[in-house]
Design a protein around this motif. Structure first.
Motif, short mmCIF file in Angstrom:
data_model
loop_
_atom_site.label_atom_id
_atom_site.label_comp_id
_atom_site.label_asym_id
_atom_site.label_seq_id
_atom_site.Cartn_x
_atom_site.Cartn_y
_atom_site.Cartn_z
N THR A 264 -8.53 9.82 -3.34
CA THR A 264 -9.55 10.26 -2.38
C THR A 264 -10.77 9.37 -2.48
O THR A 264 -11.05 8.79 -3.52
CB THR A 264 -10.01 11.70 -2.68
N HIS B 4 -20.90 2.39 -0.99
CA HIS B 4 -20.17 2.61 0.26
C HIS B 4 -19.05 3.63 0.06
O HIS B 4 -18.77 4.42 0.94
CB HIS B 4 -19.58 1.28 0.72
N TYR B 5 -18.42 3.58 -1.09
CA TYR B 5 -17.29 4.49 -1.30
C TYR B 5 -17.67 5.71 -2.12
O TYR B 5 -16.85 6.32 -2.80
CB TYR B 5 -16.11 3.72 -1.91
N GLY B 6 -18.98 6.06 -2.04
CA GLY B 6 -19.40 7.36 -2.51
C GLY B 6 -19.42 7.56 -4.01
O GLY B 6 -19.36 8.69 -4.48
N GLY C 138 -7.63 15.66 10.41
CA GLY C 138 -8.34 16.27 9.29
C GLY C 138 -8.77 17.68 9.59
O GLY C 138 -8.32 18.28 10.58
N LYS C 139 -9.63 18.21 8.73
CA LYS C 139 -10.10 19.58 8.92
C LYS C 139 -11.50 19.76 8.33
O LYS C 139 -11.99 18.91 7.57
CB LYS C 139 -9.12 20.55 8.29
N ILE D 182 -8.13 17.33 -1.54
CA ILE D 182 -7.79 17.35 -0.11
C ILE D 182 -6.40 17.93 0.11
O ILE D 182 -5.45 17.55 -0.53
CB ILE D 182 -7.83 15.93 0.45
N TYR E 275 -9.61 2.29 -2.37
CA TYR E 275 -8.42 3.12 -2.52
C TYR E 275 -8.51 4.08 -3.70
O TYR E 275 -7.54 4.74 -4.04
CB TYR E 275 -7.18 2.23 -2.66
N ARG F 97 0.86 -1.19 0.00
CA ARG F 97 0.00 0.00 0.00
C ARG F 97 0.89 1.23 0.00
O ARG F 97 0.50 2.28 0.49
CB ARG F 97 -0.88 0.00 1.25
N VAL G 180 -15.01 8.90 -0.62
CA VAL G 180 -16.03 9.36 0.30
C VAL G 180 -16.18 8.36 1.43
O VAL G 180 -16.09 7.16 1.22
CB VAL G 180 -17.36 9.52 -0.47
N VAL H 193 -4.81 18.13 3.56
CA VAL H 193 -4.89 18.03 5.01
C VAL H 193 -3.52 18.35 5.61
O VAL H 193 -2.53 17.84 5.11
CB VAL H 193 -5.34 16.64 5.44
N THR I 130 -20.61 15.87 3.61
CA THR I 130 -19.85 14.71 3.13
C THR I 130 -18.46 14.66 3.76
O THR I 130 -17.82 15.69 3.94
CB THR I 130 -19.71 14.78 1.58
N GLU J 42 -8.94 6.52 -10.08
CA GLU J 42 -8.42 7.90 -10.13
C GLU J 42 -6.96 7.94 -10.58
O GLU J 42 -6.49 8.96 -11.08
CB GLU J 42 -8.48 8.43 -8.69
N GLU K 264 -12.67 16.73 5.74
CA GLU K 264 -11.61 16.02 5.03
C GLU K 264 -10.68 15.38 6.04
O GLU K 264 -10.23 16.03 6.98
CB GLU K 264 -10.80 17.01 4.17
N ILE K 265 -10.43 14.09 5.86
CA ILE K 265 -9.50 13.41 6.76
C ILE K 265 -8.40 12.74 5.95
O ILE K 265 -8.56 12.48 4.76
CB ILE K 265 -10.21 12.38 7.68
N ASP K 266 -7.31 12.46 6.65
CA ASP K 266 -6.14 11.88 6.00
C ASP K 266 -5.90 10.49 6.61
O ASP K 266 -5.56 10.36 7.78
CB ASP K 266 -4.94 12.80 6.26
N GLU K 267 -6.13 9.47 5.80
CA GLU K 267 -6.02 8.09 6.30
C GLU K 267 -4.67 7.81 6.96
O GLU K 267 -4.61 7.14 7.98
CB GLU K 267 -6.25 7.11 5.14
N VAL L 214 -14.74 13.26 3.19
CA VAL L 214 -13.86 12.77 2.13
C VAL L 214 -12.53 12.40 2.76
O VAL L 214 -12.00 13.12 3.60
CB VAL L 214 -13.65 13.85 1.04
N MET L 215 -12.00 11.25 2.38
CA MET L 215 -10.73 10.81 2.96
C MET L 215 -9.65 10.72 1.88
O MET L 215 -9.87 10.19 0.79
CB MET L 215 -10.90 9.45 3.62
N LYS L 216 -8.48 11.26 2.23
CA LYS L 216 -7.32 11.05 1.37
C LYS L 216 -6.76 9.69 1.77
O LYS L 216 -6.41 9.48 2.93
CB LYS L 216 -6.30 12.16 1.61
N THR L 217 -6.71 8.75 0.85
CA THR L 217 -6.28 7.40 1.21
C THR L 217 -4.76 7.35 1.34
O THR L 217 -4.07 8.27 0.89
CB THR L 217 -6.71 6.36 0.15
N ILE L 218 -4.26 6.26 1.92
CA ILE L 218 -2.82 6.16 2.10
C ILE L 218 -2.06 6.09 0.77
O ILE L 218 -0.86 6.29 0.74
CB ILE L 218 -2.42 4.94 2.97
N LYS M 227 -19.36 11.58 9.90
CA LYS M 227 -20.44 11.77 8.92
C LYS M 227 -21.63 12.47 9.59
O LYS M 227 -22.24 13.36 9.00
CB LYS M 227 -20.84 10.40 8.36
#
Lengths: 372, 355
Positions: B340, A357-359, B321-322, A370, A44, A8, B342, A372, B330, A48, B260-263, B332-336, B249
């Motif tokens: 991104t 689930h993943y929008g 996050g912020k 994002i 993941y 990952r 939801v 952050v 909504t 994208e 927005e959160i960061d995984e 939204v998460m920035k994945t590892i 949520k």
């Protein structure tokens, strides 16, 4: 976590995504056969990271999704009998039959229990000799060996009150059915790494040759998936159609010999109906004659159950990859995970549930990047 | 006149949840996800309708004389009643204390009601009582009244405990989802999913190499030090059932702001991550019992983090996050891996996958 984090890793992901972009010259449609892979792709946001020319089609490899309605109704009919303890893997419990699902049977008073292994069900049978314990044996070649072992084990222990409702399905015949169908849009396959862990990948070689389609045995982490896509695209761009093994840290050509042996001992290959697709020749397992005392369908006379799917549900097209879940008019409106019309909305591995689930049902603000 | 009464009566008896969905309560109705949400929004809120309830806070906040109070209740039906890291008694006390604390209140008094199944070893009850005593002492609250009922064997599951609590909200403190502002930082006080996985392992007798311990803890002291350090704390929530995802949520929906959160920033213990991988669970949806999520103004971030990290229950505090004004409602998460996605609310019980 070792064996997970490195697959990952954001740097490797970026490198692979760039490599795919560099070699792709025209549009390609690739199907990931397994629901676990679909889950990773959505979780993941892998689409994208791919160039626009690549379309991922989500295949029928979710055991929950392809178990036919009649089979679920049979399960419900058996679970509703008195004196029965009905056991199942967790995500099968919420799959809708024609009227109910197994979880609502539990709410109605049936003894329905979730187990993590069929061997737990054997143990329940041993501890409840006055009850008939049934295990709902669903899944692909992955769960088949351990389900086979449960029957062998029950026989060895002399249990007379244990049986399985066998609904096993097999991957290669499904790939063949998809490739031979007239509306097939699939140009390359990511085969399911864990299925091949058990079975190896020899069976796929004639398929790749016959249908001139590359098949890449692929794992389940983001790096695996991207590497699998890269290998497929490379083959497609070069006009090759071979079976390649991305998941070589686990999969060998001939698979797990002891698992295959127990499958041969316990099961016969039969034609099986797939929900949303129809009957596929030699695509499932049934218990051999020598184990029929453990066959729930022989023990419980549930009669012939024939059912029709909701006319709104396009699960068949979704499972064949001809339509995306969010192209369905019921998606997210009449059909949601808490009120599923079709099975792909139930399991997290089902394409519809993963989209929900993943929008994928949301149109996000274009400025929502994002930072952050 | 009669006609009118009749109509009203009938209206009162119509179940607002469409019959086609559920005619019986399922476990998921108590799971803290969208089915629980449905019960609250379609059944309880419209019928019990009042201003205090409609605020939908962890506690009801009301004024008596010049003082502002917080009032809350919760029931504990956990199985097994003794688990790695705690027991049902400690959990029942801490849970109510935390519900008060995240409302910005100083917990004062709690009540307890036991529903006990006939046959429970008296020794078990004794252990539970002692751990409730200890938990109350640690948090500085008094258990001031209670009730005991015993039901026939088979009609309960060993012991259920309800606790209610009352606390006082100091002047100037106003904690509520509606207060969250664009640019607020979102802080958590440590690793997620410990409690849910500890319970699951104990319940299913899953043996992992390292024992996973519940994070149950009273958070009132930690929260008190945060509130003393900063006057710009806007929202606090304890992410219990439904986990961090459902909590965020819910806040995003109530506040009509984006989150927005960061995984990569979300702390998860290795062993918990491993258990989630094996079982096919998403740790974002797993219950916590000693965690608080704090939304506060960005300018106070350092101040808050430093008091939190100095506290025994906040050593691993981190910004995850912020709050943004885009995509209201909504998360939204920035994945590892840098993409991104939801984050939705949980829709039922999380069920282990087949493969």
């Amino acid at each position: 976590m070792k064996f997970v984090d490195e697959y990952r890793d954001i740097k490797s992901v970026k490198v692979l995504s760039k490599q795919i972009e560099e070699i792709v010259t025209r549009p390609w449609s690739i199907m990931e056969i397994c629901g676990g892979q679909t889950h990773t792709i959505l979780k993941y946001g892998i689409e994208e990271l791919l160039p626009k020319q690549i379309t991922l089609l989500h295949g029928p490899g979710c055991p929950v999704c392809v178990t036919p309605l009649e089979q679920i109704d049979k399960a419900i009919a058996i679970a509703s009998r008195s004196g029965v303890i009905f056991t199942s893997f967790g995500d099968m419990l919420r799959v809708p039959g024609s009227k109910d699902d197994l979880l609502s049977m539990k709410a109605n008073g049936s003894d329905v229990r979730m187990v993590y292994s069929p061997l737990d069900a054997v143990k329940i049978a041993e501890e409840n000799k006055d009850k008939k314990v049934v295990f709902f044996a669903v899944g692909f070649e992955t769960t088949a060996p351990v389900n086979a072992i449960s029957v062998v084990e029950a026989k060895r222990r002399g249990l007379k009150n244990f049986s399985i409702l066998c609904s096993h399905v097999l991957v290669p015949p499904a790939i063949e059915a998809l490739l031979s169908s007239e509306d097939c849009m699939i140009q390359g396959f990511l085969a399911a790494g864990h299925v091949c862990t058990v079975m190896g990948y020899e069976q796929y070689i004639p398929l790749a040759e016959k249908y001139r389609t590359p098949i890449v045995v692929t794992g389940f982490e983001p790096v695996d998936i991207l590497q699998g896509i890269l290998m497929s695209v490379k083959q497609l761009e070069e006009g090759r159609f071979e079976v390649e093994n991305q998941y070589n840290r686990v999969v060998t050509k001939s698979g797990n010999q002891s698992a295959k042996k127990v499958l041969d001992t316990v099961f016969d290959t039969i034609d099986r109906k797939w929900r949303g697709i129809g009957t596929i020749p030699k695509s499932g397992y049934a218990l051999k004659k020598s184990f029929q005392d453990f066959d729930s369908e022989k023990i419980f006379d549930v009669g012939t159950i024939e059912q029709n799917e909701s006319p709104l549900c396009i699960a068949g097209e979704v499972l064949k990859g001809t339509k995306k879940p969010n192209e369905c008019s019921a998606f997210g409106v009449l059909c949601k995970p808490e009120i599923p019309l079709g099975a792909p909305m139930v399991s997290t591995e089902g394409a519809c549930a993963a989209y929900f689930h993943y929008g994928k049902n949301k149109s996000l603000n274009a400025n929502s990047e994002i930072r952050v | 006149m009669n006609e009118e009464i009749k109509i009203n009566l009938t209206a009162g008896f119509i179940c607002p949840i469409p019959k086609s969905e559920y005619d019986k309560i399922l476990l998921a109705h108590g799971g803290g996800g969208s089915l629980s949400h449905q019960l609250i929004s379609k059944m309880f809120l419209p019928q019990f309708d009042n201003e205090l309830l409609n605020a939908q806070h962890d506690s009801a906040i009301f004024t008596v004389g010049k003082n502002k109070f917080a009032f809350t209740t919760d029931s504990y039906v956990i199985q097994p009643i003794f688990f790695p890291g705690g027991d049902i008694g400690e959990l029942a006390v801490n849970g109510t204390i935390n519900d008060l604390a995240v409302s910005g209140a100083k917990p004062l008094y709690i009540t307890t009601a036991f529903i006990i199944e006939e046959g429970l070893p008296i020794d078990n009850l004794w252990k539970i009582v002692l751990s409730m005593k200890e938990a109350a002492k640690k948090a500085g609250v008094l258990i001031v009244t209670g009730d005991t009922k015993v039901v026939e064997r088979g009609k309960g599951d060993k012991i259920f405990i309800n606790t209610s609590g009352i606390g006082i909200v100091e002047e100037g403190i106003d904690i509520s989802p509606k207060n969250c502002r664009e640019g607020d930082v979102i802080i958590i006080n440590g690793s997620i999913a410990d409690h849910g996985i500890a319970i699951m392992s104990a319940r299913e007798r899953l043996a992992f190499e390292t024992e996973i311990i519940s994070d149950t803890a009273p958070l009132n002291d930690l929260i008190r030090s945060v509130l003393s350090a900063s006057k710009n704390v806007h929202v606090m929530r304890d992410p219990t059932r439904g986990g961090v995802a459902s909590t965020l949520k819910e806040i995003a929906m109530t506040a009509q702001m984006g989150i927005e959160i960061d995984e990569a920033k979300i702390p998860i213990k290795e062993e918990v991550k491993g258990a989630c991988e094996i079982l096919g669970f998403d740790p974002l949806y797993i219950a916590n019992e000693g965690k608080v999520i704090i939304f506060a103004a960005k300018e106070d971030e350092k101040k808050i983090l430093s008091v939190m990290r100095a506290h025994q229950f906040g050593k691993e505090s981190i910004v995850i996050g912020k709050v943004v004004k885009e995509h209201p409602g909504t998360v939204v998460m920035k994945t590892i891996i840098g993409s991104t996605r939801v984050v939705e609310m949980i829709t039922g019980e999380q069920l282990p996958r087949i493969c």
